[in-house]
Scaffold this active site. Structure first.
Site, PDB file in Angstrom:
ATOM      1  N   CYS A   5      -4.344   4.432   7.330  1.00 22.39           N
ATOM      2  CA  CYS A   5      -4.902   3.713   8.469  1.00 22.39           C
ATOM      3  C   CYS A   5      -4.193   4.119   9.756  1.00 22.39           C
ATOM      4  O   CYS A   5      -4.718   3.955  10.828  1.00 22.39           O
ATOM      5  CB  CYS A   5      -4.740   2.208   8.264  1.00 22.39           C
ATOM      6  SG  CYS A   5      -5.245   1.659   6.655  1.00 22.39           S
TER       7      CYS A   5
ATOM      8  N   THR B 155     -25.955 -10.248   9.565  1.00 19.96           N
ATOM      9  CA  THR B 155     -26.720  -9.701   8.442  1.00 19.96           C
ATOM     10  C   THR B 155     -25.782  -8.922   7.520  1.00 19.96           C
ATOM     11  O   THR B 155     -24.957  -8.141   7.977  1.00 19.96           O
ATOM     12  CB  THR B 155     -27.851  -8.790   8.975  1.00 19.96           C
ATOM     13  OG1 THR B 155     -28.626  -9.567   9.888  1.00 19.96           O
ATOM     14  CG2 THR B 155     -28.738  -8.275   7.854  1.00 19.96           C
TER      15      THR B 155
ATOM     16  N   HIS C  90     -13.847  -0.593  -0.689  1.00 20.18           N
ATOM     17  CA  HIS C  90     -13.587   0.855  -0.751  1.00 20.18           C
ATOM     18  C   HIS C  90     -12.267   1.219  -1.435  1.00 20.18           C
ATOM     19  O   HIS C  90     -11.955   2.388  -1.607  1.00 20.18           O
ATOM     20  CB  HIS C  90     -13.702   1.493   0.645  1.00 20.18           C
ATOM     21  CG  HIS C  90     -12.557   1.247   1.580  1.00 20.18           C
ATOM     22  ND1 HIS C  90     -11.497   2.113   1.702  1.00 20.18           N
ATOM     23  CD2 HIS C  90     -12.324   0.243   2.455  1.00 20.18           C
ATOM     24  CE1 HIS C  90     -10.675   1.647   2.631  1.00 20.18           C
ATOM     25  NE2 HIS C  90     -11.139   0.517   3.093  1.00 20.18           N
TER      26      HIS C  90
ATOM     27  N   ASN D  87       0.793  -1.223   0.000  1.00 18.37           N
ATOM     28  CA  ASN D  87       0.000   0.000   0.000  1.00 18.37           C
ATOM     29  C   ASN D  87       0.828   1.277   0.000  1.00 18.37           C
ATOM     30  O   ASN D  87       0.374   2.317  -0.470  1.00 18.37           O
ATOM     31  CB  ASN D  87      -0.975   0.008   1.190  1.00 18.37           C
ATOM     32  CG  ASN D  87      -0.369  -0.494   2.470  1.00 18.37           C
ATOM     33  OD1 ASN D  87       0.273  -1.545   2.488  1.00 18.37           O
ATOM     34  ND2 ASN D  87      -0.545   0.232   3.538  1.00 18.37           N
TER      35      ASN D  87
HETATM   36  C1  LIG Z   1      -3.026  -3.495   1.868  1.00 19.93           C
HETATM   37  C2  LIG Z   1      -4.249  -3.315   2.704  1.00 19.93           C
HETATM   38  N1  LIG Z   1      -4.775  -4.383   3.311  1.00 19.93           N
HETATM   39  C3  LIG Z   1      -5.866  -4.285   4.079  1.00 19.93           C
HETATM   40  C4  LIG Z   1      -6.487  -3.072   4.286  1.00 19.93           C
HETATM   41  C5  LIG Z   1      -7.705  -3.007   5.164  1.00 19.93           C
HETATM   42  O1  LIG Z   1      -8.885  -3.049   4.404  1.00 19.93           O
HETATM   43  P1  LIG Z   1     -10.299  -2.760   5.067  1.00 19.93           P
HETATM   44  O2  LIG Z   1     -10.356  -1.295   5.304  1.00 19.93           O
HETATM   45  O3  LIG Z   1     -11.317  -3.214   4.061  1.00 19.93           O
HETATM   46  O4  LIG Z   1     -10.378  -3.558   6.308  1.00 19.93           O
HETATM   47  C6  LIG Z   1      -5.962  -1.919   3.681  1.00 19.93           C
HETATM   48  C7  LIG Z   1      -6.568  -0.608   3.935  1.00 19.93           C
HETATM   49  O5  LIG Z   1      -5.916   0.387   4.078  1.00 19.93           O
HETATM   50  C8  LIG Z   1      -4.808  -2.049   2.861  1.00 19.93           C
HETATM   51  O6  LIG Z   1      -4.264  -1.003   2.249  1.00 19.93           O
END
Ligand SMILES: Cc1ncc(COP(=O)(O)O)c(C=O)c1O
Length: 400
Positions: free
Chosen positions: A327, A234, A198, A148
């Site tokens: 994140c 659900t 998303h 990422n």
């Molecule tokens: C490489 C990667 N894995 C997992 C996730 C987490 O995904 P989610 O937000 O759907 O839990 C992200 C989100 O930033 C991500 O970039």
């Protein structure tokens, strides 16, 4: 103000056609488990979504387990494998998303032996380490398809083959590759893969766990009989419907060919962005740019430019970019991914991630670089000024 979004690895805007579709389905409310007309309408929406996603990924609809997102999907694979496998050795790379790294650390605290595979400064995964530590005692390997923060692509097909040769299961977090990179789950040969809606121009709060036919499928969330008893609760009806609708739109526009075309167009923008930045801004380095990587991601180190200060400066001008994973935003610590790759704290603190998407234009990229140059110069001037400034507040502090 003109808002320009250049942070597609954090999340993507909702695809315009999908927005229209969502608007037209807001009155569908039945519980998909109810057998009356209201429930059947919802169930049909979920079924169509599953079929579109399966068609797009070229897998069976039965291999798709809907979830709240990729974090849940990865947690499910790692925790249930730990609970049910007799083997207690696990492996993942040091640059995984926290949903994998922290889950691995958690099972480690419960007695699993976990080996973290190093990744070099150039973004290459240490295959020698992997070969040396992978044994017939390994239960599961989890390595992401694309990172990422740097966009680095990892040799999943080769690593999955090696895992299978030792009798281990293989999971890949494929979140960042979906919609940005052409790949085939069948060719990769993985047992499991996690995806998030998303990051694919759909709504937040839904995702999927791809679970190959024959791979152990054990529920992490016990409850109702949803997802053929593989995930209780659900369903996030409209979230999943939006995911399916993006997949349907993409298939209609050419499927894999559409993704390939978008990926090539974005590469032209990304190369232009990097060439201009390297030419027009001094003391800039690209991270992990020598090896295969996503065409949309540019990770930069800008000497003497605090990443957070730059981000705020650009935000004021209407640009959305990132300094490390979104994140972990609000967390002043430098990016763990960059530190794991061997960058110093100072380097990681001066990092900037630009991640382009389907809707970006050359005009937007050029406007961004023009403003980036001004912001970088301003921050460097202040950093080199004989006066002391709190760079974040852009105001003088302490003694002058
Ligand atoms: C490489 C990667 N894995 C997992 C996730 C987490 O995904 P989610 O937000 O759907 O839990 C992200 C989100 O930033 C991500 O970039």
């Amino acid at each position: 103000m003109n808002f320009i979004y250049l942070d597609h690895n954090a999340t993507t805007p909702i695809f315009p056609e999908t927005q229209k579709f969502m608007g037209a389905h807001l009155d569908i409310f039945g519980n998909p488990s109810s057998i009356h007309w209201a429930g059947r309408k919802s169930k049909a929406l979920i079924r169509e979504s599953r079929i579109s996603i399966a068609q797009f990924l070229k897998v069976s609809p039965l291999e798709i387990i809907f979830s709240s997102g990729a974090s849940e999907a990865s947690n499910t694979v790692i925790k249930t494998t730990f609970l049910h496998s007799l083997k207690k050795h696990f492996m993942c790379s040091t640059v995984e998303h926290p949903s994998v790294i922290k889950t691995m650390q958690y099972i480690q605290s419960l007695g699993a032996k976990v080996d973290f595979i190093p990744v070099s400064r150039e973004g290459l995964i240490d295959l020698e380490f992997y070969k040396k530590n992978l044994t017939t005692e390994t239960a599961l390997v989890s390595v992401m398809l694309a990172n990422n923060e740097t966009g680095s692509l990892f040799p999943i097909q080769e690593m999955a083959q090696m895992a299978h040769a030792k009798g281990a299961l293989f999971h890949t977090d494929a979140v960042q590759a979906l919609g940005k990179h052409v790949f085939s789950l069948i060719e990769l040969g993985v047992d499991y893969a996690s995806f998030s809606a998303h990051k694919f121009y759909a709504m937040k709060g839904s995702g999927i766990l791809y679970s190959k036919k024959g791979a152990p499928q054990i529920s992490l969330i016990h409850g109702g009989a949803q997802e053929r008893h593989r995930r209780g609760g659900t369903e996030n009806l409209l979230g999943l419907a939006s995911f399916g609708e993006v997949a349907r739109q993409v298939i209609e526009k050419g499927g894999i060919d559409f993704i390939q075309k978008k990926s090539e167009e974005i590469k032209i923008l990304r190369d232009h962005l990097e060439n201009r930045i390297l030419k027009e801004i001094s003391h800039v380095k690209l991270t992990a740019s020598e090896n295969p990587r996503l065409t949309n991601t540019s990770s930069l180190i800008l000497d003497q430019v605090d990443g957070e200060t730059l981000l705020m400066n650009l935000d004021i001008k209407g640009y959305a970019v990132s300094t490390g994973a979104a994140c972990s935003s609000g967390n002043p610590e430098p990016s763990p991914v960059l530190l794991a790759m061997g960058l110093t704290r100072e380097e990681a603190q001066t990092s900037l991630r630009i991640s382009l998407g389907w809707e970006n234009s050359l005009k937007e990229v050029d406007q961004f670089i023009d403003d980036l140059k001004i912001s970088v110069q301003k921050i460097r001037d202040i950093a080199n000024s004989p006066y002391k400034f709190d760079l974040k507040l852009m105001s003088p502090v302490g003694e002058v």
